[in-house]
Design an enzyme around this catalytic site. Sequence first.
Site, PDB file in Angstrom:
ATOM      1  N   ALA A  86       0.839  -1.203   0.000  1.00 33.98           N
ATOM      2  CA  ALA A  86       0.000   0.000   0.000  1.00 33.98           C
ATOM      3  C   ALA A  86       0.866   1.241   0.000  1.00 33.98           C
ATOM      4  O   ALA A  86       2.063   1.181   0.268  1.00 33.98           O
ATOM      5  CB  ALA A  86      -0.891  -0.002   1.235  1.00 33.98           C
ATOM      6  N   ASN A  87       0.246   2.375  -0.312  1.00 31.92           N
ATOM      7  CA  ASN A  87       0.888   3.672  -0.126  1.00 31.92           C
ATOM      8  C   ASN A  87       0.530   4.201   1.259  1.00 31.92           C
ATOM      9  O   ASN A  87      -0.494   3.828   1.814  1.00 31.92           O
ATOM     10  CB  ASN A  87       0.362   4.660  -1.173  1.00 31.92           C
ATOM     11  N   ARG A  88       1.343   5.097   1.765  1.00 32.30           N
ATOM     12  CA  ARG A  88       1.007   5.778   3.011  1.00 32.30           C
ATOM     13  C   ARG A  88      -0.007   6.866   2.709  1.00 32.30           C
ATOM     14  O   ARG A  88       0.243   7.755   1.903  1.00 32.30           O
ATOM     15  CB  ARG A  88       2.243   6.485   3.563  1.00 32.30           C
ATOM     16  N   SER A  89      -1.161   6.802   3.343  1.00 27.90           N
ATOM     17  CA  SER A  89      -2.147   7.875   3.220  1.00 27.90           C
ATOM     18  C   SER A  89      -3.155   7.746   4.344  1.00 27.90           C
ATOM     19  O   SER A  89      -3.691   6.661   4.577  1.00 27.90           O
ATOM     20  CB  SER A  89      -2.868   7.772   1.869  1.00 27.90           C
TER      21      SER A  89
END
Length: 224
Positions: free
Chosen positions: A33-36
């Site tokens: 995942a991306n960090r958000s």
Amino acid sequence: DFFGGDNLLLSGKHAVVTAGPTHEPIDPVRYIANRSSGRQGFEVAAALCRLGANVTLVAGPCAQETPAGVTRVDVETAREMEAAVTAALPADIAVCVAAVADWHVKNGGAQKLKKSKDGTPSFEFGENPDILKGLSGMTEGRPALVVGFAAETEKVIEHATEKRARKGCDLIVANDVSAATGIMGGEYNEIHLISAAGAESWPKMEKGAVADRLALKIAEILKG
Ligand code: CTP
Ligand code: CA
């Protein structure tokens, strides 16, 4: 009362907003995942809603509360996010705030991968659909205003200007996330708004204030 009664500048408009990360499964218990946090996207959805827009918020996995009056569609992967955005069309406004994973795992496990049996795994990646680019390039029924976000760590205006051209969107909200700004994961954003006319730099402000200012800008542009 600026946002009340007579000032529903976006009433009758449909806005689609993407927010949060996407999760790309490796197996049933693991993902990349991306960090958000999803915070900025949810603030944008709320701000457009306060201006009277009918808002569909397509959200990746995140812990944000659904803003009052907003229709939320939860998704997990980038491909699901694209499908949900497409299903929500037509729209007058599209704002892509999501931190979409650029790749998915092509050779993940249908069952949980086991250390003992499978050894150290090697993964093969496939490219995910670019939702912002797809919306920007629609030949029929393109939203009148397509807005992207870009988190950059250096040469922010230069990179975001190049990104706007590459994506074909109308506006890029460029976010300076270099370590010096202390912005990553925080409450504030430092924005450069990139349009065909060039760059407009905003003072460092809370994500809610960024969203309100962006919503007003969107209303102003749509009014022509
Ligand atoms: N975006 C999208 N779909 C993707 C990737 C990105 O809709 N598959 C959108 C994001 O929501 C954001 C904008 O595109 O509004 C910019 O995302 P970014 O990751 O900065 O752009 P990329 O083209 O993926 O470039 P980079 O190589 O810098 O990651
Ligand atoms: Ca990317």
